[in-house]
Design a protein around this motif. Structure first.
Motif, mmCIF file in Angstrom:
data_model
loop_
_atom_site.group_PDB
_atom_site.id
_atom_site.type_symbol
_atom_site.label_atom_id
_atom_site.label_comp_id
_atom_site.label_asym_id
_atom_site.label_seq_id
_atom_site.Cartn_x
_atom_site.Cartn_y
_atom_site.Cartn_z
ATOM 1 N N UNK A 1 0.826 -1.185 0.000
ATOM 2 C CA UNK A 1 0.000 0.000 0.000
ATOM 3 C C UNK A 1 0.873 1.253 0.000
ATOM 4 N N UNK A 2 0.386 2.278 -0.640
ATOM 5 C CA UNK A 2 1.040 3.582 -0.645
ATOM 6 C C UNK A 2 0.003 4.620 -0.255
ATOM 7 N N UNK A 3 0.345 5.461 0.674
ATOM 8 C CA UNK A 3 -0.525 6.565 1.071
ATOM 9 C C UNK A 3 0.037 7.859 0.480
ATOM 10 N N UNK A 4 -0.841 8.642 -0.124
ATOM 11 C CA UNK A 4 -0.451 9.888 -0.764
ATOM 12 C C UNK A 4 -1.235 11.035 -0.146
ATOM 13 N N UNK A 5 -0.532 12.084 0.217
ATOM 14 C CA UNK A 5 -1.182 13.241 0.822
ATOM 15 C C UNK A 5 -0.720 14.499 0.099
ATOM 16 N N UNK A 6 -1.673 15.165 -0.553
ATOM 17 C CA UNK A 6 -1.364 16.401 -1.266
ATOM 18 C C UNK A 6 -1.479 17.605 -0.347
ATOM 19 N N UNK A 7 -0.741 18.640 -0.672
ATOM 20 C CA UNK A 7 -0.839 19.913 0.044
ATOM 21 C C UNK A 7 -0.410 21.029 -0.893
ATOM 22 N N UNK A 8 -0.694 22.261 -0.485
ATOM 23 C CA UNK A 8 -0.230 23.415 -1.241
ATOM 24 C C UNK A 8 -1.291 24.114 -2.061
ATOM 25 N N UNK A 9 -2.500 23.573 -2.085
ATOM 26 C CA UNK A 9 -3.561 24.240 -2.823
ATOM 27 C C UNK A 9 -3.993 25.535 -2.150
ATOM 28 N N UNK A 10 -4.821 26.294 -2.834
ATOM 29 C CA UNK A 10 -5.310 27.533 -2.265
ATOM 30 C C UNK A 10 -6.055 28.362 -3.284
ATOM 31 N N UNK A 11 -6.339 29.583 -2.882
ATOM 32 C CA UNK A 11 -7.035 30.539 -3.749
ATOM 33 C C UNK A 11 -6.033 31.616 -4.145
ATOM 34 N N UNK A 12 -5.844 31.789 -5.449
ATOM 35 C CA UNK A 12 -4.884 32.772 -5.950
ATOM 36 C C UNK A 12 -5.500 33.533 -7.122
ATOM 37 N N UNK A 13 -4.866 34.636 -7.462
ATOM 38 C CA UNK A 13 -5.300 35.392 -8.624
ATOM 39 C C UNK A 13 -4.612 34.881 -9.881
ATOM 40 N N UNK A 14 -5.209 35.184 -11.004
ATOM 41 C CA UNK A 14 -4.622 34.806 -12.286
ATOM 42 C C UNK A 14 -3.204 35.354 -12.385
ATOM 43 N N UNK A 15 -2.345 34.586 -13.057
ATOM 44 C CA UNK A 15 -0.928 34.889 -13.262
ATOM 45 C C UNK A 15 -0.072 34.634 -12.022
ATOM 46 N N UNK A 16 -0.685 34.127 -10.965
ATOM 47 C CA UNK A 16 0.073 33.772 -9.769
ATOM 48 C C UNK A 16 0.690 32.384 -9.920
ATOM 49 N N UNK A 17 1.426 31.994 -8.891
ATOM 50 C CA UNK A 17 2.069 30.679 -8.867
ATOM 51 C C UNK A 17 1.680 29.938 -7.595
ATOM 52 N N UNK A 18 1.681 28.626 -7.687
ATOM 53 C CA UNK A 18 1.495 27.743 -6.540
ATOM 54 C C UNK A 18 2.395 26.539 -6.742
ATOM 55 N N UNK A 19 2.821 25.951 -5.640
ATOM 56 C CA UNK A 19 3.530 24.679 -5.714
ATOM 57 C C UNK A 19 2.779 23.656 -4.878
ATOM 58 N N UNK A 20 2.343 22.613 -5.547
ATOM 59 C CA UNK A 20 1.695 21.508 -4.870
ATOM 60 C C UNK A 20 2.743 20.469 -4.491
ATOM 61 N N UNK A 21 2.511 19.845 -3.356
ATOM 62 C CA UNK A 21 3.372 18.758 -2.908
ATOM 63 C C UNK A 21 2.521 17.525 -2.675
ATOM 64 N N UNK A 22 3.131 16.384 -2.854
ATOM 65 C CA UNK A 22 2.467 15.113 -2.585
ATOM 66 C C UNK A 22 3.462 14.232 -1.840
ATOM 67 N N UNK A 23 3.168 13.976 -0.588
ATOM 68 C CA UNK A 23 4.044 13.156 0.248
ATOM 69 C C UNK A 23 3.551 11.722 0.243
ATOM 70 N N UNK A 24 4.464 10.795 0.027
ATOM 71 C CA UNK A 24 4.128 9.381 -0.055
ATOM 72 C C UNK A 24 4.689 8.623 1.136
ATOM 73 N N UNK A 25 3.966 7.604 1.552
ATOM 74 C CA UNK A 25 4.452 6.711 2.600
ATOM 75 C C UNK A 25 3.987 5.304 2.264
ATOM 76 N N UNK A 26 4.662 4.343 2.849
ATOM 77 C CA UNK A 26 4.323 2.955 2.578
ATOM 78 C C UNK A 26 5.414 2.289 1.777
ATOM 79 N N UNK A 27 5.085 1.747 0.643
ATOM 80 C CA UNK A 27 6.065 1.058 -0.192
ATOM 81 C C UNK A 27 7.115 2.036 -0.725
ATOM 82 N N UNK A 28 8.287 1.536 -1.115
ATOM 83 C CA UNK A 28 9.359 2.419 -1.605
ATOM 84 C C UNK A 28 8.897 3.344 -2.710
ATOM 85 N N UNK A 29 9.011 4.628 -2.446
ATOM 86 C CA UNK A 29 8.528 5.661 -3.365
ATOM 87 C C UNK A 29 9.244 5.600 -4.704
ATOM 88 N N UNK A 30 10.514 5.258 -4.678
ATOM 89 C CA UNK A 30 11.309 5.316 -5.900
ATOM 90 C C UNK A 30 10.919 4.266 -6.920
#
Length: 127
Positions: A1-30
């Motif tokens: 099993x692999x658990x995935x948890x996203x973060x980094x979303x939000x409310x922004x204006x057009x032309x802005x930037x965001x970085x989403x992250x997804x952290x994995x746990x469980x089986x070897x990610x690589x």
């Protein structure tokens, strides 16, 4: 099993930037190719970007090419989606997903090729 948890979303204006992250746990990610998908209200889930488990191969949907960058840090068990020049049409719930990969440069575009999914993170871009 692999658990995935996203973060980094939000409310922004057009032309802005965001970085989403997804952290994995469980089986070897690589050992997993990783992907980002998104789903806007009333629309089907669509492919955004994918990266091989080595990180050496990437691919993007036409709608985000040149604006989004997918990357991964296998030491941190994390995959990222850097989103620049955001547009209102990028508004969606963004999901990361993991696919068992059989060679280092494999990546996948179809949702049914992925074995594990995160719960999603909302990105809202206002005009």
């Amino acid at each position: 099993q692999v658990q995935l948890v996203e973060s980094g979303g939000g409310v922004v204006q057009a032309d802005s930037s965001l970085r989403l992250s997804c952290a994995a746990s469980g089986r070897p990610f690589s050992s997993f190719a990783m992907g980002w998908f998104r789903q806007a209200p009333g629309k089907e889930r669509e492919f955004v970007a994918a990266i091989s488990w080595s990180g050496g191969s990437t691919d993007y949907a036409d709608a985000v090419t040149g604006r989004f960058t997918i990357s991964r840090d296998n030491a941190k068990n994390t995959v990222y989606l850097q989103m620049n020049s955001l547009k209102p049409e990028d508004t969606a719930v963004y999901y990361c997903a993991a696919a068992s990969a059989y060679y280092s440069d494999a990546y996948y575009h179809q949702a049914d090729e992925y074995d594990y999914w995160g719960q999603g993170t909302q990105v809202t871009v206002s005009s």
